[in-house]
Design a protein around this motif. Sequence first.
Motif, PDB file in Angstrom:
ATOM      1  N   LEU A  18       5.072  19.625  -6.691  1.00 16.38           N
ATOM      2  CA  LEU A  18       6.015  19.991  -7.748  1.00 16.38           C
ATOM      3  C   LEU A  18       5.306  20.835  -8.791  1.00 16.38           C
ATOM      4  O   LEU A  18       4.079  20.815  -8.918  1.00 16.38           O
ATOM      5  N   THR A  19       6.089  21.601  -9.515  1.00 17.51           N
ATOM      6  CA  THR A  19       5.559  22.416 -10.611  1.00 17.51           C
ATOM      7  C   THR A  19       6.358  22.134 -11.870  1.00 17.51           C
ATOM      8  O   THR A  19       7.535  21.767 -11.812  1.00 17.51           O
ATOM      9  N   ARG A  20       5.718  22.290 -12.998  1.00 16.93           N
ATOM     10  CA  ARG A  20       6.359  22.178 -14.301  1.00 16.93           C
ATOM     11  C   ARG A  20       5.868  23.354 -15.144  1.00 16.93           C
ATOM     12  O   ARG A  20       4.718  23.773 -15.031  1.00 16.93           O
ATOM     13  N   SER A  21       6.731  23.875 -15.990  1.00 13.50           N
ATOM     14  CA  SER A  21       6.343  25.029 -16.796  1.00 13.50           C
ATOM     15  C   SER A  21       6.929  24.938 -18.187  1.00 13.50           C
ATOM     16  O   SER A  21       7.930  24.249 -18.424  1.00 13.50           O
ATOM     17  N   GLU A  22       6.307  25.647 -19.111  1.00 13.95           N
ATOM     18  CA  GLU A  22       6.786  25.742 -20.487  1.00 13.95           C
ATOM     19  C   GLU A  22       6.518  27.163 -20.984  1.00 13.95           C
ATOM     20  O   GLU A  22       5.414  27.684 -20.829  1.00 13.95           O
ATOM     21  N   THR A  23       7.549  27.784 -21.536  1.00 14.71           N
ATOM     22  CA  THR A  23       7.421  29.144 -22.047  1.00 14.71           C
ATOM     23  C   THR A  23       7.181  29.105 -23.548  1.00 14.71           C
ATOM     24  O   THR A  23       7.930  28.479 -24.299  1.00 14.71           O
ATOM     25  N   LEU A  24       6.142  29.791 -23.973  1.00 14.73           N
ATOM     26  CA  LEU A  24       5.741  29.816 -25.376  1.00 14.73           C
ATOM     27  C   LEU A  24       6.510  30.886 -26.141  1.00 14.73           C
ATOM     28  O   LEU A  24       7.153  31.757 -25.549  1.00 14.73           O
TER      29      LEU A  24
END
Length: 441
Positions: A298-304
Amino acid sequence: MRSTPTILHLDMDAFFAAVEQASKPSLRGKPVVVGGLGPRGVVATASYEARVHGVHSAMAMAHARRLCPNAAYLVPRFGLYRKVSDTVMGLLGELSPLVEPLSLDEAFVDLDAGGVEEPPLLVAQRLRADIKAATGLTASVGLAASKLLAKIASERAKPDGVVLVEPGTERALLDPLPVRTLWGVGPATAEHLRRAGITTVAEVAHAGESELVRLLGKAHGASLYAMAAGLDDRPVVADREMKSVSVEDTFDVDLTDRARVRTEVARLADRCVQRLRGAGRSGRTVVIKVRRYDFSTLTRSETLRAPTDDPAVVRETAARLIEAVDTTGGVRLLGVGVAGLADFTQEDLFAQTAQEAEKAEQLLPAGEAAPEPVPEPVVARRWTPGQDVRHSEFGAGWVQGSGVGRVTVRFEEPGSVPGRVRTFAVEDPELSPAEPLPLVS
């Protein structure tokens, strides 16, 4: 595989540190370390004088200071590094239309595509001389019939040399090298091979493809066997657009300790930023990758809000993301990446903020005034080691250090003799930040 050594790999020698030594005459021949200077800072590049003390890239800055306490520790000046890199890449472009940059200081060149008729060794020697004349810096060059061998050759040429691998001599070059020399062999793969009694490239080739496939899987095993045999037909690809930068590690034993998972994520984040900075890029989206004990991935991401190349920002974002992932069953693989790449970093945020404010004002209803800005608190001027400055009386210089309300500046320029050191109050109105001066006038 081609029959002539017409793939060239160029690697600038200790690039960031060499630029600092070239622009600061008092640092020539002395240990220089470039990177983050905060408590969690990481070394970006160390000069050869610092490397003899054991300092290397991706090392914790605190550890570097213990190994080499007398080095000059400087913040990176990526704007200047990009300008120097553009000059070098321009010289490569004169040799061939097929130039594949890997980072600010490293690139492949296909000499066949440029129709170069001179012997490759002569081309490399002239290129190095041209780079020296244009930038004052040295470069190492490898020449071979494949990208793999050209890159290995440039490593053997360091510093400031040329190594040419004639077709037919590949085995003599490859056989004694450690397995980590081959692309795709990280710490986990190297340890896996070591347990099977394989530590050199010759032993990889002797093991045979079927054994490597059994040990590492079909794709990885077959690829590794081909490289160990010196087989690499990948072309030089010009203008390759980098969409993301990432690093990952596979663990021989599943990680079940939550603290160990956090530690590995932080380490991977630092490595990712090193690679990001090496490419002269920044990014807006931080991504983590987790492969669990049951092979589910799985992947998780956050955009700054804005692009960054700050290791602390990437590290803290990755830490938040991993906290939302259940790892109690065990983790086989962890990865950290940065996507949404840009050519600018935090140094451009002030301009970006101004643009956002202007857009917000345009969106206000007709006749409605923008709210009065809240006055910012007065903050003392901050000077960082290595920063370019100019004094109205003494001219151009750079910050050696600051503290207790004082800032120490050495006044010198590229090409000058080592300059004098003077100390001022941090608020001295005659001292101001400045743009870097060119290395060669």
